[in-house]
Enzyme design. Structure first.
Site, PDB file in Angstrom:
ATOM      1  N   ASN A   1      -8.374  19.812  -0.575  1.00  0.00           N
ATOM      2  CA  ASN A   1      -8.071  18.392  -0.349  1.00  0.00           C
ATOM      3  C   ASN A   1      -8.873  17.885   0.845  1.00  0.00           C
ATOM      4  OD1 ASN A   1      -6.470  18.783   2.177  1.00  0.00           O
ATOM      5  ND2 ASN A   1      -5.212  19.993   0.758  1.00  0.00           N
TER       6      ASN A   1
ATOM      7  N   LYS B   1     -18.328  34.296 -11.531  1.00  0.00           N
ATOM      8  CA  LYS B   1     -18.571  32.848 -11.596  1.00  0.00           C
ATOM      9  C   LYS B   1     -18.408  32.365 -13.038  1.00  0.00           C
ATOM     10  CE  LYS B   1     -22.039  29.387 -10.685  1.00  0.00           C
ATOM     11  NZ  LYS B   1     -23.461  29.156 -10.848  1.00  0.00           N
TER      12      LYS B   1
ATOM     13  N   LYS C   1      14.080  20.048   2.764  1.00  0.00           N
ATOM     14  CA  LYS C   1      13.463  21.226   3.382  1.00  0.00           C
ATOM     15  C   LYS C   1      14.253  21.688   4.607  1.00  0.00           C
ATOM     16  CE  LYS C   1       8.789  20.277   1.646  1.00  0.00           C
ATOM     17  NZ  LYS C   1       7.402  20.734   1.709  1.00  0.00           N
TER      18      LYS C   1
HETATM   19  O1  PMT Z   1      -6.163  16.892   8.712  1.00  0.00           O
HETATM   20  P1  PMT Z   1      -6.382  15.410   8.897  1.00  0.00           P
HETATM   21  O2  PMT Z   1      -7.644  14.926   8.223  1.00  0.00           O
HETATM   22  O3  PMT Z   1      -6.319  15.014  10.356  1.00  0.00           O
HETATM   23  O4  PMT Z   1      -5.207  14.644   8.151  1.00  0.00           O
HETATM   24  C1  PMT Z   1      -3.909  14.758   8.628  1.00  0.00           C
HETATM   25  C2  PMT Z   1      -2.901  14.915   7.486  1.00  0.00           C
HETATM   26  C3  PMT Z   1      -2.876  13.641   6.655  1.00  0.00           C
HETATM   27  C4  PMT Z   1      -3.271  16.124   6.600  1.00  0.00           C
HETATM   28  C5  PMT Z   1      -1.506  15.186   8.163  1.00  0.00           C
HETATM   29  O5  PMT Z   1      -1.190  14.080   8.986  1.00  0.00           O
HETATM   30  C6  PMT Z   1      -0.414  15.402   7.134  1.00  0.00           C
HETATM   31  O6  PMT Z   1       0.187  14.490   6.604  1.00  0.00           O
HETATM   32  N1  PMT Z   1      -0.144  16.705   6.830  1.00  0.00           N
HETATM   33  C7  PMT Z   1       0.788  17.125   5.772  1.00  0.00           C
HETATM   34  C8  PMT Z   1       0.109  17.027   4.429  1.00  0.00           C
HETATM   35  C9  PMT Z   1       1.016  17.466   3.294  1.00  0.00           C
HETATM   36  O7  PMT Z   1       0.757  18.441   2.685  1.00  0.00           O
HETATM   37  O8  PMT Z   1       2.109  16.708   3.141  1.00  0.00           O
HETATM   38  P2  PMT Z   1       3.230  16.934   1.997  1.00  0.00           P
HETATM   39  O9  PMT Z   1       4.076  15.718   2.087  1.00  0.00           O
HETATM   40  O10 PMT Z   1       2.569  17.263   0.708  1.00  0.00           O
HETATM   41  O11 PMT Z   1       4.013  18.201   2.497  1.00  0.00           O
HETATM   42  C10 PMT Z   1       5.204  18.133   3.259  1.00  0.00           C
HETATM   43  C11 PMT Z   1       5.223  19.206   4.301  1.00  0.00           C
HETATM   44  O12 PMT Z   1       5.315  20.503   3.682  1.00  0.00           O
HETATM   45  C12 PMT Z   1       4.011  19.271   5.198  1.00  0.00           C
HETATM   46  O13 PMT Z   1       4.440  19.548   6.520  1.00  0.00           O
HETATM   47  C13 PMT Z   1       3.189  20.433   4.657  1.00  0.00           C
HETATM   48  O14 PMT Z   1       2.452  21.065   5.698  1.00  0.00           O
HETATM   49  C14 PMT Z   1       4.271  21.344   4.125  1.00  0.00           C
HETATM   50  N2  PMT Z   1       3.887  22.164   2.960  1.00  0.00           N
HETATM   51  C15 PMT Z   1       3.558  21.577   1.784  1.00  0.00           C
HETATM   52  C16 PMT Z   1       3.260  22.356   0.674  1.00  0.00           C
HETATM   53  C17 PMT Z   1       3.294  23.759   0.806  1.00  0.00           C
HETATM   54  N3  PMT Z   1       3.008  24.540  -0.210  1.00  0.00           N
HETATM   55  N4  PMT Z   1       3.606  24.317   1.990  1.00  0.00           N
HETATM   56  C18 PMT Z   1       3.898  23.556   3.057  1.00  0.00           C
HETATM   57  O15 PMT Z   1       4.174  24.076   4.143  1.00  0.00           O
END
Ligand code: PMT
Length: 409
Positions: A218, A297, A349
């Site tokens: 991503n 590949k 969570k």
């Molecule tokens: O890295 P940058 O370019 O500075 O951008 C910052 C950001 C937009 C990535 C950051 O501010 C942000 O929002 N990070 C969380 C991104 C995300 O995955 O959000 P989510 O809403 O999908 O996930 C919720 C939470 O669960 C997050 O804290 C994520 O880290 C965590 N997660 C999600 C999926 C997974 N399999 N494991 C996790 O720990």
């Protein structure tokens, strides 16, 4: 010794310092201070008061800072480029060096009739003054009363030093030297609010292999998470950063563990999170991975290719589920219904706190600026759009307040 030679001054890296120069013979030392701050990694903008401009020209500061110098409060062109409110918001800290007796008096009165005092009034960032004046003016009861007023308001004071003065007298009132001022400026960012604690931050994207040369990922750059790790270290925490692939430099005093996939992130996190007091999950972890990555590949053959994806572990939920685990802060990246979706993640969570940001259409991912809505079960903080560095410090300060109220020493 230069600011960059001293480990304490790593706190200047990426900081936006607004240097105010008021009318004093010590204004020439401010030119050297610009160099020291820049050597420490800061971006510097200079605001010259009318008095300051009598001693050193705007051109000198423009050449040294590499930025235009600001002088006028009501200048149509200047306001169009960067007005006083924008400058106040831009600054991570404001340092007025030299701060003359007159400027100190104006600041104490809360005046806003010139650019520098208006900026000081309009900022939410730390303000510091480096007094410079004749020793009698320094000792005068009026000056001391003004300094006390400023001290009560939280304005930091750097110096003055004692010694020979330009007027031929000897005593207190000499402005500190540039190296000391740069050190003190770096110290503004060393809050100590997380001293003695260990913080783990995740940052950046994960990469989920499709075959030996391709992956799913991503747009996360890691900037938000790295800024949080830097802010945690500056707040005195022992800081671990579990990072997906990024092009960023590891912040000073931060121990970085590199991973690629979500599974590797989970392993790295679980391996060390037991020793942590705070876990902050800013990484954009892939929710799915390819069920069976190809060993070789994949060749271009069929018109259509189907990849089967399976769910990845949720790193954050696993940490939040640890009994007596760390204070857990999640992020929520949403394209709509920010608060509602974030509240759901906070509850589902079982987090202590969530920082929600809108993403997509040029927001948050790979941007320099961001804005956050920080929620707990009882509190809500809106952090308006600003640099990720500043947001990170605000977030760390909220986390520090929360952890100290939840788990008093
Ligand atoms: O890295 P940058 O370019 O500075 O951008 C910052 C950001 C937009 C990535 C950051 O501010 C942000 O929002 N990070 C969380 C991104 C995300 O995955 O959000 P989510 O809403 O999908 O996930 C919720 C939470 O669960 C997050 O804290 C994520 O880290 C965590 N997660 C999600 C999926 C997974 N399999 N494991 C996790 O720990």
């Amino acid at each position: 010794m230069h600011a960059s030679d001293n480990p304490a001054n790593t706190s200047l890296i990426n900081k936006r310092i607004l240097l105010g120069v008021s009318g004093s013979i010590a204004a020439y030392k401010a030119a050297e201070l610009v160099r020291r701050l820049k050597e420490g990694g800061a971006d510097v903008r200079v605001v010259l008061s009318q008095g300051g401009a009598e001693f050193v020209t705007p051109l000198t500061f423009q050449a040294l800072s590499g930025n235009p110098v600001h002088t006028e409060l009501l200048d149509v062109e200047a306001e169009a480029a960067m007005g006083h409110i924008e400058l106040a918001r831009w600054a991570d800290a404001i340092v007025v060096a030299p701060a003359s007796a007159n400027f100190i008096s104006r600041l104490a009165q809360g005046r806003a009739d010139d650019l520098l005092s208006a900026i000081c009034l309009a900022t939410g960032s730390p303000v510091a003054i480096a007094p410079a004046m004749n020793q009698q003016m320094w000792a005068n009861a009026a000056t001391q009363k003004n300094l006390k007023t400023l001290n009560d308001r939280g304005v930091a004071q750097f110096g003055p030093a004692e010694g020979d003065q330009a007027c031929g007298e000897t005593g207190l009132g000499r402005m500190l030297e540039a190296d000391d001022l740069a050190q003190n400026t770096a110290g503004l960012f060393e809050t100590g609010s997380l001293a003695g604690l260990t913080v783990m931050v995740t940052a950046g994207p994960t990469q989920e292999a499709i075959d030996p040369v391709r992956y799913l990922s991503n747009r996360s750059s890691g900037k938000m998470g790295y800024a949080i790790a830097r802010a945690a270290a500056e707040a005195g925490a022992k800081t671990l950063l579990v990072s997906g692939p990024t092009s960023l430099t590891t912040p000073a005093r931060v121990q970085r563990i590199d991973i690629e996939s979500a599974q590797q992130m989970l392993d790295a996190v679980l391996g060390q999170v037991g020793d942590c007091n705070i876990f902050i999950s800013a990484a954009a972890v892939a929710d799915y991975r390819v069920a069976e990555p190809a060993a070789q590949k994949i060749k271009k053959q069929q018109e259509k290719l189907t990849l089967q994806l399976v769910r990845n572990p949720d790193v954050l939920s696993e940490v939040a589920a640890i009994k007596n685990g760390p204070f857990t802060v999640g992020f929520a990246a949403e394209t709509e219904n920010l608060e509602a979706h974030a509240r759901k993640k906070l509850q589902n969570k079982k987090l202590d706190m969530i920082a929600a940001n809108l993403v997509g259409e040029g927001k948050a991912f790979d941007q320099e600026d961001n804005e956050l809505l920080v929620l707990t079960n009882t509190e809500q903080h809106r952090l308006p759009k600003t640099s990720k560095e500043k947001l990170a410090r605000q977030l760390i300060s909220i986390v520090a307040d929360s952890i100290h109220s939840v788990r008093p020493d």
